[in-house]
Write an enzyme that holds these catalytic residues in place. Structure first.
Site, PDB file in Angstrom:
ATOM      1  CG  ASP A 158      -2.113   0.907   1.088  1.00  0.00           C
ATOM      2  OD1 ASP A 158      -2.286   1.501   0.018  1.00  0.00           O
ATOM      3  OD2 ASP A 158      -2.888   1.006   2.057  1.00  0.00           O
ATOM      4  CG  HIS A 231      -7.676   0.608  -5.836  1.00  0.00           C
ATOM      5  ND1 HIS A 231      -8.679   1.244  -5.148  1.00  0.00           N
ATOM      6  CD2 HIS A 231      -6.515   0.929  -5.190  1.00  0.00           C
ATOM      7  CE1 HIS A 231      -8.162   1.909  -4.124  1.00  0.00           C
ATOM      8  NE2 HIS A 231      -6.855   1.739  -4.139  1.00  0.00           N
TER       9      HIS A 231
END
Length: 329
Positions: A158, A231
């Site tokens: 992330d 995404h």
């Protein structure tokens, strides 16, 4: 092309530590302030003392890099009676997608507490809440942790696209476009809960197509030929001039396996609030409309708040406001 801006170099040196390095532990604490002059005065006094509290707690281990960023919400800004307000500051706008929603929830102040030791984070939060006392109500409290090599609980790295170097202040700190608040930042927070059972049943290759990166080695994938944007692509904001606008994410995993609670706390700092707002619109509404982020089929937004992060100097001026409020009590 990234958004370099033309005025970020005028940012005051007393900007809060939003660019603190990725920590091993964090607490995301959102509170509301009771609507009485006494409560407002007490809250102002506590916010102005955050720097001193950090010294009091952090001296135990300076290598742990204890920090706390303070963000103030739109409603509290108004209730404090501050004449000027940041140009883009407003409440979080709930998003109603065709299948998934991003709710707006209560929050006057955000405390983003970070360190490389969980005990220091805990102790600082305890001392801070003691200082705030009955002036506030805790709306949300999430303890996050670094998971392996900065991965989320879905198994992917992330924050890969975060700006760095000279791009960091250009992307995150207000410049001469709003001179009264130069050095401040906008921050949006959301708490997401994951359905890990359902996610685990998705083949890794399909997971990678949803995220836009390989799972093992974090290599970016090209989705130009796919009918559904990933995404990664939906979260990339490019304006009509072809300029890419970045935000700084310091997301953290959190969870309670005994309660089957697994999540990611999203926190995004930006120079321009509209960038984060547009990103969330693309994720929940879709681009084109209806082609929403398929990650939302497995991750549900539970909270949503927007705050402005003033400079340390602005926080330091709050005692004068506290004195004035106390006279009204």
């Amino acid at each position: 092309m990234s958004d370099q801006g033309s005025s970020w170099d005028r940012v005051p040196i007393d900007a809060q530590s939003i660019n603190a390095p990725l920590s091993r532990a964090a607490v995301f604490l959102v509170v509301t302030v009771n609507d009485t002059p006494a409560a407002l005065a007490k809250a102002c006094d506590a916010l102005s003392s955050v720097g001193d509290l950090l010294k009091d707690v952090g001296f135990r281990d300076l290598t742990a890099h204890l920090s706390c960023v303070v963000g103030i919400g739109s409603d509290l800004w108004k209730r404090l009676g501050i004449a000027k307000r940041p140009a883009e500051l407003k409440p979080f706008a709930a998003i109603q997608g065709a299948k998934h929603n991003a709710p707006a929830t209560a929050g006057d102040v955000l405390f983003h507490i970070r360190a490389d030791r969980a005990d220091l984070v805990f102790e600082f939060e305890r001392v801070l809440l003691d200082k705030l006392g009955d002036a506030v109500q805790v709306e949300d409290e999430v303890s996050g942790f670094r998971y392996f090599d900065a991965r989320d609980l879905l198994g992917f790295v992330d924050g890969t696209a975060n700006p760095d170097g000279s791009d960091l202040p250009a992307a995150t700190q207000v410049g001469s476009e709003d001179p009264a608040f130069c050095g401040g930042s906008y921050v949006v927070v959301q708490k997401y809960l994951h359905d890990l059972t359902a996610w685990g049943q998705v083949p890794v290759e399909q997971q990678e197509k949803i995220i836009g990166r390989t799972k093992l080695d974090n290599v970016e994938l090209d989705d130009d030929a796919w009918a559904q944007k990933t995404h990664k692509t939906l979260a990339t904001i490019v304006d009509e001039k072809g300029v890419e606008h970045d935000i700084l994410r310091d997301n953290m995993p959190f969870g309670r396996p005994g309660q089957q609670e697994f999540g990611t706390y999203f926190i995004g700092y930006s120079r321009r609030l509209w960038v984060t707002e547009k990103m969330l619109q693309r994720l929940f509404i879709g681009e084109p409309v209806g082609k929403y982020d398929r990650l939302l089929d497995f991750s549900t937004a539970k909270t949503g708040c927007t705050f402005f992060v003033p400079t340390r100097a602005m926080l330091g001026n709050l005692p004068q406001l506290a004195t004035a409020l106390a006279k009204k009590a």
